[in-house]
Design a protein around this motif. Structure first.
Motif, short mmCIF file in Angstrom:
data_model
loop_
_atom_site.label_atom_id
_atom_site.label_comp_id
_atom_site.label_asym_id
_atom_site.label_seq_id
_atom_site.Cartn_x
_atom_site.Cartn_y
_atom_site.Cartn_z
N PRO A 1 0.93 -1.23 -0.01
CA PRO A 1 0.15 -0.06 -0.05
C PRO A 1 1.01 1.10 0.09
CG PRO A 1 -0.03 -0.91 2.25
CD PRO A 1 0.76 -1.77 1.27
N VAL A 2 2.01 1.07 0.32
CA VAL A 2 2.74 2.34 0.30
C VAL A 2 4.14 2.44 -0.37
CG1 VAL A 2 2.31 2.94 2.80
CG2 VAL A 2 4.20 1.32 2.65
N GLY A 3 4.15 1.37 -1.04
CA GLY A 3 5.51 1.36 -2.17
C GLY A 3 6.64 1.17 -1.34
N ALA A 4 6.70 0.54 -0.22
CA ALA A 4 7.97 0.05 0.57
C ALA A 4 8.56 -0.91 -0.16
CB ALA A 4 7.55 -0.24 1.75
N THR A 5 7.88 -1.77 -0.63
CA THR A 5 8.47 -2.75 -1.84
C THR A 5 8.62 -2.26 -3.28
OG1 THR A 5 7.94 -4.72 -0.71
CG2 THR A 5 8.33 -4.98 -2.67
N PHE A 6 9.71 -2.38 -3.75
CA PHE A 6 9.90 -1.76 -4.96
C PHE A 6 10.91 -2.40 -5.86
CE2 PHE A 6 14.31 0.14 -4.43
CZ PHE A 6 14.33 0.16 -3.15
N ARG A 7 10.96 -2.20 -7.11
CA ARG A 7 11.78 -3.16 -8.07
C ARG A 7 12.78 -1.97 -8.69
NH1 ARG A 7 11.10 -5.04 -13.38
NH2 ARG A 7 12.39 -7.04 -13.65
N ARG A 8 13.90 -2.31 -8.56
CA ARG A 8 14.87 -1.59 -9.33
C ARG A 8 14.80 -1.83 -10.68
NH1 ARG A 8 20.38 -0.92 -6.37
NH2 ARG A 8 21.09 -2.47 -7.79
N ASP A 9 15.66 -1.04 -11.62
CA ASP A 9 15.78 -1.03 -12.97
C ASP A 9 16.40 -2.39 -13.22
OD1 ASP A 9 14.10 0.93 -13.55
OD2 ASP A 9 15.71 2.47 -13.65
N ASP A 10 17.32 -2.96 -12.50
CA ASP A 10 18.03 -4.25 -12.99
C ASP A 10 17.29 -5.36 -12.50
OD1 ASP A 10 18.28 -3.77 -10.21
OD2 ASP A 10 20.43 -3.77 -9.77
N GLY A 11 16.01 -5.09 -11.84
CA GLY A 11 15.03 -6.34 -11.64
C GLY A 11 15.19 -6.76 -10.38
N VAL A 12 15.88 -6.11 -9.27
CA VAL A 12 16.40 -6.69 -7.99
C VAL A 12 14.90 -6.09 -7.24
CG1 VAL A 12 17.64 -6.61 -5.84
CG2 VAL A 12 18.62 -6.78 -8.03
N VAL A 13 14.42 -6.87 -6.40
CA VAL A 13 12.86 -6.32 -5.90
C VAL A 13 13.60 -6.13 -4.22
CG1 VAL A 13 10.72 -7.00 -4.89
CG2 VAL A 13 11.58 -7.54 -7.03
N LEU A 14 13.58 -4.81 -3.76
CA LEU A 14 13.76 -4.58 -2.35
C LEU A 14 12.78 -4.06 -1.42
CD1 LEU A 14 17.20 -2.97 -3.44
CD2 LEU A 14 16.75 -5.36 -2.49
N ILE A 15 13.18 -3.72 -0.43
CA ILE A 15 12.10 -3.23 0.53
C ILE A 15 12.59 -2.12 1.44
CG2 ILE A 15 10.78 -3.58 2.76
CD1 ILE A 15 11.10 -6.74 2.24
N ASP A 16 12.16 -0.94 1.27
CA ASP A 16 12.55 0.19 1.96
C ASP A 16 11.95 0.17 3.46
OD1 ASP A 16 13.26 2.73 3.16
OD2 ASP A 16 13.25 3.77 1.14
N HIS A 17 12.67 -0.33 4.53
CA HIS A 17 12.38 -0.57 5.77
C HIS A 17 11.97 0.93 6.67
CE1 HIS A 17 14.37 -4.21 4.68
NE2 HIS A 17 13.26 -4.91 5.27
N ARG A 18 12.31 1.86 6.19
CA ARG A 18 12.00 3.25 6.58
C ARG A 18 10.42 3.66 6.06
NH1 ARG A 18 17.02 5.62 3.64
NH2 ARG A 18 16.12 4.38 2.00
N TYR B 1 21.90 1.98 7.14
CA TYR B 1 20.84 1.43 6.58
C TYR B 1 20.80 1.89 5.28
CZ TYR B 1 16.32 -0.15 4.85
OH TYR B 1 15.43 -0.74 4.18
N SER B 2 20.34 0.96 4.16
CA SER B 2 19.93 1.20 2.81
C SER B 2 19.09 -0.03 2.46
CB SER B 2 21.10 1.38 1.83
OG SER B 2 21.63 0.19 1.62
N PRO B 3 18.11 -0.07 1.55
CA PRO B 3 17.34 -1.04 1.15
C PRO B 3 18.24 -1.97 0.62
CG PRO B 3 16.15 1.08 0.38
CD PRO B 3 17.60 1.35 0.93
N GLU B 4 19.33 -1.65 0.00
CA GLU B 4 20.23 -2.82 -0.60
C GLU B 4 21.08 -3.57 0.55
OE1 GLU B 4 20.02 0.37 -1.71
OE2 GLU B 4 19.39 0.17 -3.62
N GLU B 5 21.19 -3.08 1.61
CA GLU B 5 21.91 -3.57 2.73
C GLU B 5 21.22 -3.34 3.89
OE1 GLU B 5 26.19 -2.24 2.67
OE2 GLU B 5 26.67 -3.94 1.29
N PRO B 6 20.07 -3.99 3.88
CA PRO B 6 19.06 -3.64 5.04
C PRO B 6 19.05 -3.68 6.49
CG PRO B 6 18.30 -5.57 4.01
CD PRO B 6 19.73 -5.20 3.48
N TRP B 7 20.16 -3.28 6.87
CA TRP B 7 20.48 -3.66 8.37
C TRP B 7 21.22 -2.34 8.89
CZ3 TRP B 7 22.85 -6.60 4.75
CH2 TRP B 7 24.35 -6.41 4.77
N PRO B 8 21.04 -1.86 10.30
CA PRO B 8 20.23 -2.49 11.53
C PRO B 8 18.96 -2.73 11.26
CG PRO B 8 21.40 -0.45 11.92
CD PRO B 8 21.24 -0.55 10.57
#
Lengths: 431, 253
Positions: free
Chosen positions: B114-131, B166-173
């Protein structure tokens, strides 16, 4: 019935509260606070205090959500349909029905907030909302329905508030302030009347498609996924029929309780129960038909996951729940409502209670088993709700009852002006 | 990390020398792997990160899962790559089936968020923005592969994990109340390294690479994807759902 008598009966709960009322307020507040305590526990430790897990992702919060949104159809939709079809017998029951809608929507909507992992980010739904998501559709349709239902409850209240403003003595200043402020200077002039009727008429037309959209969209939250048991084209109408079904049952239960508690026998007559009972029977049969249609089609030739799911529902770990729903929520109520001998007020109320219990269980059977079906491999998901979830559920039902109880102490449960304006039909003869 | 990277570049070099760059058609791959870090975001469109899993080689040891958990600082109950035992043919024995996130080209999880937290990058990798994630878990409900996990309670922390940006690509902490899943170790690929599960697999069953280059590697050998799909009759899991996964499977021989 004379005007004086009508006003005496309808005004009585507003000016007098017995010991039973206070005892009930204490009890319901206590149970609601228990739910609040459980929610604080959940906020401080996370959803880990629930029985939900990475397989069974949604549990009884979503069950409650579907249930409350379902009974919200009670009111406004039934009231609007009866108004549009000019069913005169509706007049004494519309107010109660409309109030159920507003409170059920408030409680049902809060279930979503309670289910969220990060309720502190609810504003993201507005700032980052994506219209591609069925949750956004839901958010919009429920918000629209709540707004519409609120207006639709409020408009017919205006003349009654003015009457309370003019006639009630010895009430608290707060109450009088409400009556004065919200009766909007109502003087019962023909022009005011004309505008009010126009407004109510427009709202009655608008509210029907909005109400239908609400439960359709709730079903689409499930239907838009690929899960077994959910990915079904009849889910929209199936949910709408189920909602009206449990909604009518809720109106009947509320009517019976308030009739007894406030002595409304002169307004809520056996015929009201009989008519609503027959509507309930119609919806019962419709729901049975949809259920058969859904299960037979998927069971006969569906993919393997569907067959596994039905096996568990009919004869496996969910069979107890399913057969309780089928026998006590559908079949026995159908007989009680169909046989003239059992179609008494008592019988109709018993059937309504059974229907609502059955429909809560049905929503559980819709929500949980489909998530427990293994999507990869063979291992079924397990779910048993914890005390936190039960306490919040109990709190939700208590809060709903409490809101309704407090409403009954501030506003007349019977729409006085509408009952008065009822055309002099063969009303008494048809008894 | 750096040593692994050097080893990988070395093997790319050796592989190229041995088999012939032109023949394998991965001249772009080596260029990409060595200069990826310098590329701008627009160049993502040129890539199609993907995975090939050889079910014939998988022994079900679970080393990929453990390597993934260590690399992403996730607890044991989260298996971003999970080994299932499948038995879909009554006349054949059961087999091990590693299931990472499929990084679908039409991901149901992204569609329902509902909020676009899950997105798909142009290279096809599906990631989550935990923010942004609100923790409604609708994506988990929608994912047909059960590839998503939820932080029901507070995730266990380590100083190293907490010190990370933190970044969606390396999603920690990691944080409580949000959904997590396989990130395809996308920063590894950009640095010219292989994902943790690929490096962690002792039998070399997991291959990773740029499908636009038609080449994937398990750290020991490089496969030409179109070739191996033809010869081994590769397939995608639940193809009938139309999600178009970027993970391909090679059936047991």
């Amino acid at each position: 019935m004379s005007d004086e008598e009508m006003e005496r009966i309808v005004f009585r709960p507003l000016v007098y509260s017995g010991r039973g009322f206070y005892a009930l307020v204490v009890l319901l507040s206590g149970l609601t606070l228990l739910g609040v305590y459980a929610y604080i526990t959940q906020l401080s430790q996370g959803l880990i205090v629930t029985g939900m897990n990475d397989e069974v992702i949604w549990g009884i919060y979503i069950t409650n959500f579907v249930f409350f949104i379902g009974i919200s159809h009670a009111g406004t939709l039934i009231s609007a349909i009866l108004r549009l079809t000019k069913a005169e017998w509706r007049r004494p029951i519309t107010r109660m029905a409309e109030a159920i809608t507003v409170f059920a929507l408030i409680v049902g909507g809060s279930m979503i907030l309670i289910d969220m992992g990060r309720p502190d980010r609810i504003q993201n739904v507005i700032f980052f909302g994506r219209m591609q998501s069925a949750i956004l559709w839901d958010f919009l349709s429920i918000a629209t329905y709540l707004t519409g239902s609120f207006i639709y409850l409020y408009l017919p209240l205006i003349p009654d508030l003015a009457r309370l403003r003019d006639k009630l003595k010895n009430v608290s200043r707060f109450k009088m302030w409400i009556y004065r402020k919200f009766s909007l200077n109502w003087k019962d002039t023909p022009e005011q009347k004309r505008r009010l009727e126009l407004g109510i008429g427009i709202m009655a037309v608008l509210i029907v498609p909005i109400a239908v959209s609400v439960h359709t969209v709730v079903s689409w939250i499930f239907g838009m996924t690929t899960r077994a048991g959910w990915h079904s084209t009849i889910f929209g109408p199936y949910f709408v029929v189920g909602a009206i079904f449990s909604g009518i049952a809720s109106v009947i239960i509320a009517m019976a309780i308030l009739r007894k508690a406030y002595g409304l026998e002169k307004f809520l007559k056996p015929k009201h129960f009989k008519y609503l009972g027959l509507m309930l029977l119609t919806l019962n049969i419709a729901y049975l038909y949809f259920t058969l249609s859904e299960y037979l089609t998927t069971g006969y030739s569906g993919p393997e996951a569907e067959a596994l799911l039905l096996e568990q529902i009919f004869g496996g770990s969910y069979a107890t729940y399913f057969w309780i729903f089928a026998v006590f929520g559908i079949i026995i109520p159908a007989f009680i409502l169909a046989i003239p001998k059992t179609r008494t007020i008592g019988g109709i109320v018993v059937a309504s209670v059974m229907v609502n219990l059955g429909m809560w269980i049905k929503r559980f059977i819709i929500t949980v088993p489909s998530l427990a079906v293994p999507q990869v491999g063979l291992e079924w998901g397990m779910y048993s709700p914890t005390w936190v979830e039960w306490a919040i559920t109990l709190g939700a039902f208590s809060a709903f009852s409490l809101l309704f109880l407090l409403f009954s102490k501030f506003f007349p449960l019977i729409s006085i002006w509408e009952v008065k304006e009822a055309p002099a039909t063969s009303d008494e003869v048809s008894e | 990390m750096n040593e692994e990277r050097r080893r990988f570049i070395k093997f790319v070099g050796l592989g190229a020398a041995g088999v012939g760059i032109g023949l394998l058609g991965f001249s772009n791959l080596s260029k990409l792997l060595t200069s990826a870090a310098a590329l701008g975001p627009n160049d993502l469109k040129m890539r199609k990160w993907g995975m090939v899993i050889d079910l014939g080689k998988c022994t079900g040891c679970g080393a990929c899962t453990e390597a993934c958990q260590a690399a992403h600082f996730i607890p044991f109950n989260q298996e971003w790559i999970k080994i299932y035992e499948l038995h879909d043919n009554p006349l054949a024995p059961s087999y091990h089936f590693p299931r990472p996130c499929m990084h679908c080209e039409d991901p149901p999880c992204r569609n329902v968020c509902p909020v676009g937290a899950t997105f798909r990058r142009d290279d096809g990798v599906v990631l989550i923005d935990h923010r942004i994630c609100i923790g409604c878990r609708y994506c988990m409900v929608a994912c047909p592969y059960s590839a998503r996990y939820f932080n029901w309670g507070d995730p266990p922390h380590t100083p190293e994990e907490l010190a990370h940006d933190y970044s969606p690509e390396e999603p920690w902490p990691h944080q409580r109340g949000v959904v997590e899943k396989c990130d395809f170790c996308v920063t590894h690929g950009e640095k010219g390294m292989l994902p943790a599960c690929v490096i962690g697999c002792p039998s070399g069953a997991v291959y990773y690479g740029d499908l636009a280059e038609d080449a994937v590697s398990n750290g020991k050998e490089i496969l030409r994807v179109s070739e191996v799909m033809r010869v081994r009759q590769g397939y995608r899991f639940k193809e009938e759902l139309g999600t178009h996964p970027r993970v391909y499977y090679l059936p047991r021989g």
